[in-house]
Design a protein around this motif. Structure first.
Motif, PDB file in Angstrom:
ATOM      1  N   ILE A 184      33.433  45.385  44.922  1.00 15.77           N
ATOM      2  CA  ILE A 184      34.806  45.796  45.211  1.00 15.77           C
ATOM      3  C   ILE A 184      34.821  47.312  45.322  1.00 15.77           C
ATOM      4  CG2 ILE A 184      37.187  45.747  44.376  1.00 15.77           C
ATOM      5  CD1 ILE A 184      36.282  43.306  42.650  1.00 15.77           C
ATOM      6  N   PRO A 185      35.113  47.862  46.494  1.00 13.38           N
ATOM      7  CA  PRO A 185      35.052  49.310  46.656  1.00 13.38           C
ATOM      8  C   PRO A 185      36.102  50.004  45.802  1.00 13.38           C
ATOM      9  CG  PRO A 185      35.282  48.170  48.787  1.00 13.38           C
ATOM     10  CD  PRO A 185      35.552  47.173  47.709  1.00 13.38           C
ATOM     11  N   ALA A 186      35.726  51.139  45.325  1.00 16.10           N
ATOM     12  CA  ALA A 186      36.651  52.050  44.651  1.00 16.10           C
ATOM     13  C   ALA A 186      37.305  51.459  43.406  1.00 16.10           C
ATOM     14  CB  ALA A 186      37.745  52.534  45.616  1.00 16.10           C
ATOM     15  N   SER A 187      36.749  50.361  42.904  1.00 11.15           N
ATOM     16  CA  SER A 187      37.337  49.799  41.702  1.00 11.15           C
ATOM     17  C   SER A 187      36.946  50.627  40.482  1.00 11.15           C
ATOM     18  CB  SER A 187      36.881  48.352  41.513  1.00 11.15           C
ATOM     19  OG  SER A 187      35.476  48.295  41.447  1.00 11.15           O
ATOM     20  N   THR A 188      37.786  50.603  39.490  1.00  8.47           N
ATOM     21  CA  THR A 188      37.505  51.314  38.248  1.00  8.47           C
ATOM     22  C   THR A 188      37.889  50.414  37.083  1.00  8.47           C
ATOM     23  OG1 THR A 188      37.782  53.499  39.212  1.00  8.47           O
ATOM     24  CG2 THR A 188      38.118  53.303  36.839  1.00  8.47           C
ATOM     25  N   ILE A 189      36.913  50.174  36.218  1.00  9.54           N
ATOM     26  CA  ILE A 189      37.159  49.334  35.043  1.00  9.54           C
ATOM     27  C   ILE A 189      36.693  50.108  33.826  1.00  9.54           C
ATOM     28  CG2 ILE A 189      36.708  47.122  33.923  1.00  9.54           C
ATOM     29  CD1 ILE A 189      37.764  46.501  36.580  1.00  9.54           C
ATOM     30  N   HIS A 213      33.301  52.949  37.854  1.00  6.61           N
ATOM     31  CA  HIS A 213      34.114  54.088  38.263  1.00  6.61           C
ATOM     32  C   HIS A 213      33.928  54.304  39.761  1.00  6.61           C
ATOM     33  CE1 HIS A 213      36.350  57.831  37.887  1.00  6.61           C
ATOM     34  NE2 HIS A 213      35.444  58.370  38.695  1.00  6.61           N
ATOM     35  N   GLY A 214      35.026  54.245  40.477  1.00 10.11           N
ATOM     36  CA  GLY A 214      34.984  54.508  41.912  1.00 10.11           C
ATOM     37  C   GLY A 214      34.062  53.564  42.660  1.00 10.11           C
ATOM     38  N   GLY A 215      34.016  52.320  42.236  1.00  5.89           N
ATOM     39  CA  GLY A 215      33.198  51.333  42.939  1.00  5.89           C
ATOM     40  C   GLY A 215      31.733  51.357  42.556  1.00  5.89           C
ATOM     41  N   ILE A 216      31.373  52.239  41.620  1.00  6.22           N
ATOM     42  CA  ILE A 216      29.993  52.282  41.128  1.00  6.22           C
ATOM     43  C   ILE A 216      29.973  51.720  39.700  1.00  6.22           C
ATOM     44  CG2 ILE A 216      27.994  53.734  40.632  1.00  6.22           C
ATOM     45  CD1 ILE A 216      28.609  53.798  43.539  1.00  6.22           C
ATOM     46  N   GLY A 217      29.060  50.786  39.483  1.00  3.77           N
ATOM     47  CA  GLY A 217      28.946  50.182  38.169  1.00  3.77           C
ATOM     48  C   GLY A 217      27.852  50.851  37.351  1.00  3.77           C
ATOM     49  N   TYR A 218      28.119  51.039  36.077  1.00  2.00           N
ATOM     50  CA  TYR A 218      27.151  51.652  35.169  1.00  2.00           C
ATOM     51  C   TYR A 218      26.975  50.751  33.958  1.00  2.00           C
ATOM     52  CZ  TYR A 218      28.598  55.890  37.681  1.00  2.00           C
ATOM     53  OH  TYR A 218      28.894  56.807  38.653  1.00  2.00           O
ATOM     54  N   ALA A 219      25.765  50.678  33.467  1.00  2.00           N
ATOM     55  CA  ALA A 219      25.551  50.012  32.188  1.00  2.00           C
ATOM     56  C   ALA A 219      24.456  50.757  31.453  1.00  2.00           C
ATOM     57  CB  ALA A 219      25.145  48.551  32.406  1.00  2.00           C
TER      58      ALA A 219
END
Lengths: 282, 173
Positions: free
Chosen positions: A230-235, A252-258
């Motif tokens: 999902i582009p530009a999503s922020t969770i 953040h901003g469609g980029i997922g981090y873990a």
């Protein structure tokens, strides 16, 4: 005999066997069966048959679910790709080698899925109920961790990221190009972690960058970064606690981090916050 | 949408039980369940009442089963064997006090030899305890058809288990 009642039919006898008669009708059928031993034998045979079917197949209900039939797995591999058909199509985009590797990652990831989704059934349900990609990020980071960082207690040898699908490592530009976003590798020196290795890994949702850090005591930390669907999503950040590891995942901003490590959750949380804040500041 | 996931997940064990009985092969059964749940997730309506989820899932699986059959993915009849039922699974141990006299092997083989449309009705009623009306709705056939299939399935399976009648002689079609 209650002669005002409708006559007994075969349908009544089946409904009697299947427990689908109301009390009044059941009493009538029972009366009828007392006076009709031939029909009684038929009915008894059906009951025995039903009991045998249940005795044979009811135990399937309590068999442990194979991993590919857990909702965690199906939701990650099926619905997150959309329809079943879309999943089929998506499969064909990948070469067999990557597909196999992705399966390997999934298998490893799901080994700890129960722990991941936390606290039994309810935890899993709640995680999935608000699934936005965070659970898959957490699973993928765990898979990467297990492949690249978790080499038992022997920490005398430097861990080398080696993986069938891994490109020759060390070229961040190529890696970020694959991931679809350019950003500098977080510097965690202040938190005590040195950057050891960076590479990209295959996940079912596409390539991800995996960065391995290690502290002086030999604790490993993996940062996984990939583009979300999902582009530009922020969770906002979500913590997952497994038996052996803790991870924090956010988008953040469609980029997922873990980030994942077997270090103290509080310490990892601070590091995750630092990475997130540094990224947001760019 | 994902709020329905727990309701769907709760039905998966029953879907497995039914599919195992329907297909015989544990692997084929789990494949069918897997494909069916993916289809369900792709088509789920968030406002679906919870008690509608179970018949809905079974209906999806039935459509998937028929579609697979058409593609000849499964063999026409799949004899149940020990491996199909999970090898050393305890389900084979029929307790001694069970006086049915039915042997599991006969039951499994008999079940496998039933025509699909009889087997599905028998299993939906006996294993899954759906009402006749629910089965009729799931199969999109009149109630009378459900009852006649159930009756024929029971008589035929009973005859097979008694070993009294060779199966083909009982086939009334």
């Amino acid at each position: 005999m209650t002669h005002s009642m409708p006559p007994i039919t075969d349908d009544d006898l089946h409904a009697y066997v299947d427990g689908k008669l109301d009390d009044a009708r059941r009493a009538v059928v029972e009366d009828y069966l007392i006076n009709n031993p031939g029909q009684r034998r038929r009915v008894d045979a059906w009951i025995a048959q039903t009991n045998a079917l249940r005795a044979t197949f009811d135990p399937v209900m309590t068999e442990p679910l194979p991993p590919e039939l857990t909702m965690a797995h199906i939701a990650l591999n099926g619905s997150m790709d959309g329809t079943g058909q879309r999943q089929q199509r998506a499969r064909s985009w990948f070469g067999p080698q990557i597909r196999a590797a992705a399966g390997f990652l999934i298998a490893l990831g799901l080994g700890g899925a129960a722990g991941w989704f936390g606290h039994g059934q309810t935890g899993a349900d709640q995680s999935l109920a608000r699934d936005t990609g965070i659970p898959s990020l957490a699973l993928e980071s765990k898979a990467a961790y297990q492949i690249f960082a978790d080499r038992g207690h022997d920490r005398s040898h430097p861990t080398k990221m080696t993986h069938p699908t891994a490109q020759p490592s060390g070229d961040p530009a190529a890696i970020w190009h694959r991931v679809g976003r350019k950003f500098r590798l977080p510097d965690l020196t202040a938190a005590g972690f040195q950057r050891i290795e960076v590479d990209w890994v295959a996940t079912i949702h596409g390539p991800a960058a995996a960065v391995l850090y290690r502290d002086q005591s030999g604790d490993n930390l993996i940062l996984l970064v990939r583009k979300m669907e999902i582009p530009a999503s922020t969770i906002r950040m979500v913590e997952h606690r497994g038996r052996d590891h803790t991870s924090f995942a956010w988008i953040h901003g469609g980029i997922g981090y873990a980030v994942i490590a077997d270090t103290l959750p509080q310490r990892l949380h601070r590091i995750a916050n630092q990475i997130r804040d540094d990224e947001n500041a760019i | 949408m994902r709020t329905m996931n727990p309701a769907i997940e709760a039905v998966i064990p029953a879907l497995r039980r039914y599919a195992r009985a329907l297909l015989g092969s544990a692997q084929d059964a789990d494949d069918l369940v897997h494909d069916s749940v993916i289809l369900a997730l792709a088509n789920v309506k968030p406002q679906m009442p919870h008690d509608a989820v179970r018949p809905w899932l079974f209906t999806i699986m039935r459509h998937r089963f028929i579609s697979d059959r058409r593609k000849a993915k499964f063999r026409h009849t799949v004899p149940l064997d020990d491996a199909a039922l999970g090898g050393d699974a305890p389900m084979f141990r029929v307790s001694a006090h069970q006086e049915s006299g039915l042997r599991i092997h006969d039951l499994s083989a008999g079940l496998a030899s039933l025509p699909d449309e009889m087997r599905e009705v028998l299993l939906l009623v006996t294993l899954e305890n759906f009402t006749y009306a629910e089965v009729a709705a799931m199969l999109d056939v009149p109630l009378g058809t459900v009852m006649s299939r159930l009756s024929r399935a029971r008589d035929r399976l009973g005859a097979l288990m008694d070993g009294a009648t060779p199966p083909l002689l009982r086939r009334i079609k």
